[in-house]
Every structure is written in structure tokens, then in C-alpha cells.
Design a protein around this motif. Structure first.
Motif, PDB file in Angstrom:
ATOM      1  N   MET A 118      35.405  28.408-103.782  1.00 38.14           N
ATOM      2  CA  MET A 118      34.720  29.547-104.367  1.00 38.14           C
ATOM      3  C   MET A 118      33.700  30.113-103.400  1.00 38.14           C
ATOM      4  O   MET A 118      32.935  29.363-102.788  1.00 38.14           O
ATOM      5  CB  MET A 118      34.005  29.127-105.656  1.00 38.14           C
ATOM      6  N   THR A 119      33.686  31.440-103.237  1.00 39.93           N
ATOM      7  CA  THR A 119      32.675  32.093-102.414  1.00 39.93           C
ATOM      8  C   THR A 119      31.348  32.115-103.171  1.00 39.93           C
ATOM      9  O   THR A 119      31.287  32.561-104.310  1.00 39.93           O
ATOM     10  CB  THR A 119      33.093  33.532-102.082  1.00 39.93           C
ATOM     11  N   ARG A 120      30.300  31.622-102.529  1.00 37.20           N
ATOM     12  CA  ARG A 120      29.005  31.577-103.207  1.00 37.20           C
ATOM     13  C   ARG A 120      28.408  32.982-103.288  1.00 37.20           C
ATOM     14  O   ARG A 120      28.477  33.744-102.333  1.00 37.20           O
ATOM     15  CB  ARG A 120      28.044  30.644-102.467  1.00 37.20           C
ATOM     16  N   PRO A 121      27.805  33.322-104.425  1.00 36.39           N
ATOM     17  CA  PRO A 121      27.210  34.661-104.561  1.00 36.39           C
ATOM     18  C   PRO A 121      25.998  34.838-103.664  1.00 36.39           C
ATOM     19  O   PRO A 121      25.332  33.863-103.311  1.00 36.39           O
ATOM     20  CB  PRO A 121      26.819  34.717-106.041  1.00 36.39           C
ATOM     21  N   ALA A 122      25.736  36.079-103.299  1.00 43.41           N
ATOM     22  CA  ALA A 122      24.544  36.389-102.513  1.00 43.41           C
ATOM     23  C   ALA A 122      23.295  36.062-103.324  1.00 43.41           C
ATOM     24  O   ALA A 122      23.322  36.104-104.557  1.00 43.41           O
ATOM     25  CB  ALA A 122      24.552  37.860-102.116  1.00 43.41           C
ATOM     26  N   PRO A 123      22.188  35.725-102.646  1.00 43.99           N
ATOM     27  CA  PRO A 123      20.963  35.404-103.381  1.00 43.99           C
ATOM     28  C   PRO A 123      20.498  36.562-104.255  1.00 43.99           C
ATOM     29  O   PRO A 123      20.798  37.734-103.993  1.00 43.99           O
ATOM     30  CB  PRO A 123      19.944  35.127-102.265  1.00 43.99           C
ATOM     31  N   LEU A 124      19.777  36.236-105.293  1.00 42.77           N
ATOM     32  CA  LEU A 124      19.205  37.245-106.175  1.00 42.77           C
ATOM     33  C   LEU A 124      18.106  38.018-105.464  1.00 42.77           C
ATOM     34  O   LEU A 124      17.433  37.504-104.566  1.00 42.77           O
ATOM     35  CB  LEU A 124      18.623  36.573-107.418  1.00 42.77           C
ATOM     36  N   ASP A 125      17.911  39.247-105.887  1.00 48.17           N
ATOM     37  CA  ASP A 125      16.833  40.071-105.363  1.00 48.17           C
ATOM     38  C   ASP A 125      15.482  39.448-105.725  1.00 48.17           C
ATOM     39  O   ASP A 125      15.217  39.120-106.885  1.00 48.17           O
ATOM     40  CB  ASP A 125      16.936  41.478-105.969  1.00 48.17           C
ATOM     41  N   ARG A 126      14.620  39.270-104.719  1.00 46.55           N
ATOM     42  CA  ARG A 126      13.352  38.565-104.934  1.00 46.55           C
ATOM     43  C   ARG A 126      12.427  39.293-105.905  1.00 46.55           C
ATOM     44  O   ARG A 126      11.704  38.663-106.688  1.00 46.55           O
ATOM     45  CB  ARG A 126      12.643  38.371-103.593  1.00 46.55           C
ATOM     46  N   LEU A 127      12.439  40.613-105.885  1.00 46.87           N
ATOM     47  CA  LEU A 127      11.567  41.367-106.794  1.00 46.87           C
ATOM     48  C   LEU A 127      12.008  41.180-108.243  1.00 46.87           C
ATOM     49  O   LEU A 127      11.169  41.039-109.135  1.00 46.87           O
ATOM     50  CB  LEU A 127      11.575  42.847-106.418  1.00 46.87           C
ATOM     51  N   SER A 128      13.330  41.160-108.475  1.00 52.32           N
ATOM     52  CA  SER A 128      13.833  40.934-109.831  1.00 52.32           C
ATOM     53  C   SER A 128      13.439  39.542-110.313  1.00 52.32           C
ATOM     54  O   SER A 128      13.045  39.360-111.473  1.00 52.32           O
ATOM     55  CB  SER A 128      15.356  41.088-109.865  1.00 52.32           C
ATOM     56  N   VAL A 129      13.559  38.560-109.426  1.00 55.07           N
ATOM     57  CA  VAL A 129      13.173  37.196-109.772  1.00 55.07           C
ATOM     58  C   VAL A 129      11.685  37.133-110.099  1.00 55.07           C
ATOM     59  O   VAL A 129      11.275  36.550-111.113  1.00 55.07           O
ATOM     60  CB  VAL A 129      13.517  36.228-108.621  1.00 55.07           C
ATOM     61  N   ALA A 130      10.865  37.741-109.258  1.00 57.35           N
ATOM     62  CA  ALA A 130       9.412  37.692-109.453  1.00 57.35           C
ATOM     63  C   ALA A 130       9.005  38.337-110.774  1.00 57.35           C
ATOM     64  O   ALA A 130       8.157  37.800-111.505  1.00 57.35           O
ATOM     65  CB  ALA A 130       8.704  38.381-108.286  1.00 57.35           C
ATOM     66  N   ARG A 131       9.610  39.483-111.099  1.00 56.20           N
ATOM     67  CA  ARG A 131       9.271  40.168-112.353  1.00 56.20           C
ATOM     68  C   ARG A 131       9.661  39.329-113.567  1.00 56.20           C
ATOM     69  O   ARG A 131       8.902  39.223-114.539  1.00 56.20           O
ATOM     70  CB  ARG A 131       9.954  41.538-112.404  1.00 56.20           C
ATOM     71  N   ALA A 132      10.853  38.733-113.518  1.00 53.81           N
ATOM     72  CA  ALA A 132      11.318  37.943-114.665  1.00 53.81           C
ATOM     73  C   ALA A 132      10.459  36.704-114.865  1.00 53.81           C
ATOM     74  O   ALA A 132      10.095  36.347-115.998  1.00 53.81           O
ATOM     75  CB  ALA A 132      12.773  37.552-114.458  1.00 53.81           C
ATOM     76  N   VAL A 133      10.119  36.038-113.769  1.00 55.47           N
ATOM     77  CA  VAL A 133       9.305  34.828-113.860  1.00 55.47           C
ATOM     78  C   VAL A 133       7.900  35.166-114.341  1.00 55.47           C
ATOM     79  O   VAL A 133       7.327  34.456-115.185  1.00 55.47           O
ATOM     80  CB  VAL A 133       9.270  34.106-112.496  1.00 55.47           C
ATOM     81  N   GLU A 134       7.343  36.239-113.847  1.00 55.86           N
ATOM     82  CA  GLU A 134       6.002  36.649-114.281  1.00 55.86           C
ATOM     83  C   GLU A 134       5.978  36.903-115.787  1.00 55.86           C
ATOM     84  O   GLU A 134       5.056  36.466-116.491  1.00 55.86           O
ATOM     85  CB  GLU A 134       5.572  37.914-113.534  1.00 55.86           C
ATOM     86  N   ALA A 135       6.994  37.593-116.300  1.00 57.41           N
ATOM     87  CA  ALA A 135       7.043  37.883-117.737  1.00 57.41           C
ATOM     88  C   ALA A 135       7.208  36.601-118.547  1.00 57.41           C
ATOM     89  O   ALA A 135       6.574  36.424-119.597  1.00 57.41           O
ATOM     90  CB  ALA A 135       8.191  38.851-118.032  1.00 57.41           C
ATOM     91  N   ALA A 136       8.051  35.691-118.065  1.00 58.94           N
ATOM     92  CA  ALA A 136       8.287  34.448-118.796  1.00 58.94           C
ATOM     93  C   ALA A 136       7.035  33.574-118.827  1.00 58.94           C
ATOM     94  O   ALA A 136       6.711  32.964-119.855  1.00 58.94           O
ATOM     95  CB  ALA A 136       9.453  33.689-118.161  1.00 58.94           C
ATOM     96  N   LEU A 137       6.341  33.493-117.694  1.00 60.36           N
ATOM     97  CA  LEU A 137       5.120  32.687-117.650  1.00 60.36           C
ATOM     98  C   LEU A 137       4.012  33.300-118.503  1.00 60.36           C
ATOM     99  O   LEU A 137       3.266  32.581-119.175  1.00 60.36           O
ATOM    100  CB  LEU A 137       4.652  32.534-116.201  1.00 60.36           C
ATOM    101  N   ALA A 138       3.916  34.619-118.490  1.00 60.89           N
ATOM    102  CA  ALA A 138       2.904  35.278-119.326  1.00 60.89           C
ATOM    103  C   ALA A 138       3.159  35.002-120.793  1.00 60.89           C
ATOM    104  O   ALA A 138       2.222  34.768-121.580  1.00 60.89           O
ATOM    105  CB  ALA A 138       2.920  36.787-119.055  1.00 60.89           C
ATOM    106  N   GLU A 139       4.431  34.989-121.178  1.00 58.74           N
ATOM    107  CA  GLU A 139       4.799  34.686-122.567  1.00 58.74           C
ATOM    108  C   GLU A 139       4.403  33.256-122.929  1.00 58.74           C
ATOM    109  O   GLU A 139       3.919  32.989-124.037  1.00 58.74           O
ATOM    110  CB  GLU A 139       6.301  34.886-122.725  1.00 58.74           C
TER     111      GLU A 139
END
Length: 285
Positions: free
Chosen positions: A1-22
Motif C-alpha cells: 500500500m502506498t502511504r498517504p502524504a502527511p496531513l496539512d500542519r495548519l489543519s492539524v493545529a486548528r483541530a487540536v486547538e479546538a479539541a483541547l479548548a473543549e
């Protein structure tokens, strides 16, 4: 299986920030602050409790780093890897309060996305003997679509459109309002640019014949039995991408793939995937 490209860092940062704030709310982790000495250190390992496919390491790492940049996160596996019970996914070391504060957010992301990857892999394994591919739909958790679709790729699946804006998919309701297959296709072709693809849904062979006459990039064959799918593939004769959809299950997916379609879209791989059981084993130092 071809491994997917890494996730966009800004998308990761926004999602994590929202989850931690919650999770942290107004006062932060009052339990860890009250019970763990400020200078305590911890070494922990994220361990698989059940077999599955891994996805979401970037989000897990970011959850710990956002709490405390001094935390050291060492991945022992890569997204897309198959896991067995006892597989060590990552080792984390750093201030104990911060490690415990970030634990749940990290595991929530990792368990959910690994669950999506795992269910996708189960479907993909069922049709590995064919040329068909499993793909996702827009039936995703609001706010998590980009990550769930990434997890589908980690499980060996392919992505359908990401939203309403990146391709035209003419469904049965569009056809009804537009006045028929031909009218819908002609209107779409008159509106879009040359780089935008058009897919149209059909549920009968008569509709399919009209699509073939008008021309499209792909056709979605909805709720057809394997025999009808085989005839549909024969009529298309390679002129369009063929996608099967509707009530696809682990019991039916192989027969659908064997009919010769290119893609099989499965909503449940994102909207109903069970969370993969991952735990955090702690050793204070």
C-alpha cells in the motif's frame, strides 16, 4: 500500500486547538494539577489493545506538543501500519501533568481515525482479488472530514470528492428537478469549466443508456444487484468510470466488486466505524 502524504500542519493545529479548548474549558486540568507534583516526569506508551490499522499520529503528537512543547513523542509505527494486540504505537516522555492532560485528546483522535482506517482495510481486503477500490463519501463527522478521508487512505481506500465544490455529482433529486438525465447533464456541461469532472447517478439500465449517449466522466450505479452491475459495466465498455453505491456491506462487497466496477463507495467506513481500542500505559519516573 502506498502511504498517504502527511496531513496539512495548519489543519492539524486548528483541530487540536479546538479539541483541547473543549476539554480544558476555563480552568484546565484541575485533576492533574491537584494530584500530580509539578516536577513529576512520566514515560508512557500508546499500545494497541485490539488488531487494526493505524491512522492519526500527527494529531496525537500535536495534542501533546500543544500542551507542553518539552514532551518528547517518538512514533514506533507509521500511519497505515497493521497493528496487533500489544503493538506499541508511540512512546511519550515529559512532564507528567502535561502528558496526562493531553492523553484523552490524543487517544480520541488516534482511536477514531484508526477505527476508520481499520474498517476501510477490512472492506479493501474483501475485494483485493479484484480491480475495484473502496472509496468514501461525504458522510463524515462535521469538522473532521479531512482527517477521516486521510484515515480512509491509510486503510487502503480512495477518496471521493471532499465537498460540494470540487466535482459535480448529479444525484436522483437533481435529475428530478432538472427534468431528466439529459437535461441535467446538458445544464452541468454548460456551467462548468473544462477541469471539473461530472458524475451522474442512475438506478436503471435505461437511465444508463441515456448517460452513455450524453457522455459523462463517471456514473454512479445506485442499488443495483451484481447481475445488473455486470450488464452496466458491459454497456459502459470503459467509456466512463463506474462506481457502485448503496447498501454495501462486508457480505455483499465482494460480489459487487466482481461485477467489474471501478469503485465502490461505502458511507459506513466513516460514519459508523468503531473506535480502535488504544490505551496509554504509564510509568512515572
Amino acid at each position: 500500500m502506498t502511504r498517504p502524504a502527511p496531513l496539512d500542519r495548519l489543519s492539524v493545529a486548528r483541530a487540536v486547538e479546538a479539541a483541547l479548548a473543549e476539554d480544558l474549558g476555563r480552568a484546565g486540568d484541575v485533576t492533574s494539577a491537584a494530584t500530580i507534583p509539578a516536577d513529576a516526569q512520566a514515560r508512557v506508551a500508546i499500545v494497541a489493545r485490539t488488531p487494526g490499522r493505524l491512522a492519526g499520529l500527527q494529531l496525537a503528537e500535536a495534542a501533546f506538543a500543544s500542551i507542553e512543547p518539552a514532551i518528547r513523542f517518538v512514533a514506533e509505527r507509521s500511519d497505515g501500519d497493521r497493528l496487533e494486540p500489544g503493538s506499541v504505537v508511540a512512546r511519550i516522555e515529559g512532564p507528567a501533568r502535561a502528558v496526562l492532560t493531553g492523553e484523552r485528546t490524543a487517544l480520541n483522535f488516534l482511536g477514531h481515525l484508526s477505527g476508520v482506517a481499520t474498517l476501510t482495510a477490512v472492506f479493501a481486503d474483501k475485494i483485493a482479488h479484484t480491480g475495484a477500490k473502496i472509496c468514501d463519501t461525504r458522510k463524515t463527522t462535521p469538522g473532521l472530514r479531512v482527517f477521516e478521508k486521510y484515515a480512509v487512505r491509510c486503510g487502503g481506500g480512495q477518496n471521493h470528492r471532499f465537498g460540494l465544490d470540487d466535482a459535480i455529482l448529479i444525484k436522483d433529486n437533481h435529475i428530478a428537478v432538472a427534468g431528466g438525465v439529459e437535461a441535467a447533464l446538458r445544464a452541468a456541461k454548460a456551467q462548468i469549466g473544462h477541469l471539473v469532472k461530472i458524475e451522474i447517478e442512475v438506478d436503471t439500465l435505461d437511465q444508463l443508456d441515456r448517460v452513455i449517449s450524453e457522455g459523462a466522466d463517471a456514473v454512479l450505479l445506485d442499488n443495483m444487484d451484481p447481475a445488473t452491475l455486470r450488464e452496466a459495466v458491459r454497456r459502459v465498455a470503459g467509456r466512463m468510470t463506474t462506481e457502485a453505491s448503496g447498501t454495501v456491506s462486508l457480505e455483499t462487497v465482494a460480489a459487487i466488486a466482481e461485477a467489474g466496477v471501478d469503485l465502490i463507495s461505502v458511507g459506513r467506513i466513516t460514519h459508523s466505524a468503531p473506535t480502535l481500542d488504544l490505551g496509554l500505559d504509564v510509568a512515572l519516573v
